[in-house]
Design a protein around this motif. Sequence first.
Motif, short mmCIF file in Angstrom:
data_model
loop_
_atom_site.label_atom_id
_atom_site.label_comp_id
_atom_site.label_asym_id
_atom_site.label_seq_id
_atom_site.Cartn_x
_atom_site.Cartn_y
_atom_site.Cartn_z
N LEU A 28 0.96 -1.10 0.08
CA LEU A 28 0.02 0.19 -0.03
C LEU A 28 0.88 1.21 -0.10
CD1 LEU A 28 -2.52 -1.13 2.69
CD2 LEU A 28 -3.00 -1.14 0.55
N ASP A 29 0.77 2.00 -1.03
CA ASP A 29 1.23 3.28 -1.14
C ASP A 29 2.95 3.24 -1.05
OD1 ASP A 29 1.63 6.02 -1.48
OD2 ASP A 29 1.08 6.39 0.81
N GLU A 66 -11.71 -2.61 4.77
CA GLU A 66 -11.11 -1.49 5.26
C GLU A 66 -9.72 -1.28 4.28
OE1 GLU A 66 -12.37 -3.57 7.18
OE2 GLU A 66 -13.88 -2.34 8.00
N ASP A 67 -9.19 -2.36 4.22
CA ASP A 67 -7.91 -2.25 3.36
C ASP A 67 -8.19 -1.86 2.09
OD1 ASP A 67 -6.22 -3.12 5.44
OD2 ASP A 67 -6.38 -5.13 5.17
N ASP A 120 -10.63 -0.07 0.76
CA ASP A 120 -11.25 1.44 0.92
C ASP A 120 -9.72 2.19 0.82
OD1 ASP A 120 -13.39 3.23 0.82
OD2 ASP A 120 -12.21 3.91 2.98
N GLU A 121 -8.77 1.80 1.71
CA GLU A 121 -7.50 2.55 1.67
C GLU A 121 -6.61 2.49 0.67
OE1 GLU A 121 -3.40 2.74 4.41
OE2 GLU A 121 -5.08 1.13 5.08
N GLY A 135 -8.09 4.82 -2.15
CA GLY A 135 -8.04 6.18 -1.79
C GLY A 135 -6.70 6.75 -2.00
N ILE A 136 -5.46 5.50 -1.69
CA ILE A 136 -4.11 5.76 -2.09
C ILE A 136 -3.89 6.11 -3.64
CG2 ILE A 136 -2.11 4.77 -2.32
CD1 ILE A 136 -2.71 3.67 0.69
#
Length: 491
Positions: free
Chosen positions: A18-19, A51-52, A54-55, A58-59
């Motif tokens: 992530l990111d 939730e992961d 969604d994150e 968003g990233i």
Amino acid sequence: MTDDLPLTPDAGWNALYLDGEWTGPGDRDLIDVENPYTREAIAAVPAGTSEDVDEAYGIAAEAQASWAAQPPQRRAGVVEAAIEHVTENWEGILELLAVEAGSTRVKGVAELQTAKGMMQQAASYPFRMNGEHADSIVPGKENVVERVPAGVVGVISPWNFPLHLSMRAVAPAVAAGNAVVLKPASNTPITGGLLLARLFEEAGLPDGVLNVVTGSGSEVGTAMAEHPTPRVLAFTGSTEVGETVAAKAAGNCALPALELGGNNVHVVTDRADLDRAVDGAVFGSFMHQGQACISINRHLVHEELYDEYVERLVERAEALPTGDPTDEETVIGPVIDETQRDTMLEFVEESVDAGATLETGGDADGLVVEPTVLSAVDPEMEAACNEHFGPIAPVIPFSEEDEAIEVANDTVHGLSGSVHSQDLEQARRIADGIHTGMIHVNDQPMNDEPHVPFGGMKESGLGRYNAESILDEVTTTKWISIQREPREYPF
């Protein structure tokens, strides 16, 4: 790139990506990644959550605009660097495909070659995003049509050709200026997901442009499909799941790009070269244990050649080396898991109970299913009317061309197929009559070329991969008009 890019099964795959960061499991559950041949756990990955997802979206949304603004040579250069990493880590990737996906050497090499070809096509896309200039019906107006990235692309990929079927969506999407969230199959989270993250990370892809969330289809896959952020949702898998994914994506006006199931025919006419037809049959039925949406599911053979065809196919099937996919001589390795094995063997058993003849095979040693040939098959038998997804060859006789076409079309699927005849006019008549997105004359259905559109008709999918087709999927057009002179309005 570093020469010691860690690509072994124990090289720290227990993280989400992530990111641009490898995010450890934390308090998430772990999913064991099992070798389908030994059934030993080779790694464990986090069970991601909604939730992961969604994150991750968003990233991706945050990173996409700046990535799209990069010049084409920058985006192409990242893909080209990733290609170099694939080449330099060829043997390590082959090992991962063997121990995670049960890929034999011949299958692994074919998958890597195809994935690399997809990436080579993708590296050209930044320079092929051409727009157009159009005259206007309004005096003094200029019309410009630009091709722009779709935005954020969600990718849900399968376990059978995990690297190839993830890369064919990820590489074009990234090259075209999109950001991506990738959910690999839970059986193959490394070669279908985390491996791509590592390759693109090493290639210099900016943080956030590619994010990988491992986890179950029921939670992560559902969250991926119903999320409002992606503008394109690329899915490869079963028709049943794909239809659900498409409905959820369309509910947010996202474009579903689907490659779904198949029930492909291998038509052997009375004018076929039997040697070539059987050669194609063996490859098309038994490559990767039949675990391909474009493998042969039904052999339709003219009654004049039927007995000899069955005899030759049985002889060839019985000679195929089976066992450990890490052994370079193995042709038939394990199927992916017990559920797949049990389903395909039930299809065989039910077909035999309905009157089919078991010529060879029909059993398994662990997850290694014997190459199986069934004769005296009726099109309605379970092994023929279902996508069995295994090393199973149901052979169905026919007497007339029209009968072969009718049987071929008697399915909800329409993905691939093949026709054998030395009379090319006959072959073309039959090929034209079969409702399928792809069909191959004097070959077999398992063909995929990076520069040729790939996809199906009917319930085998929506849209096309490869060539200009996938570029159309991951981009959209934008009309900009410029009124250069004062315009007269009617009021």
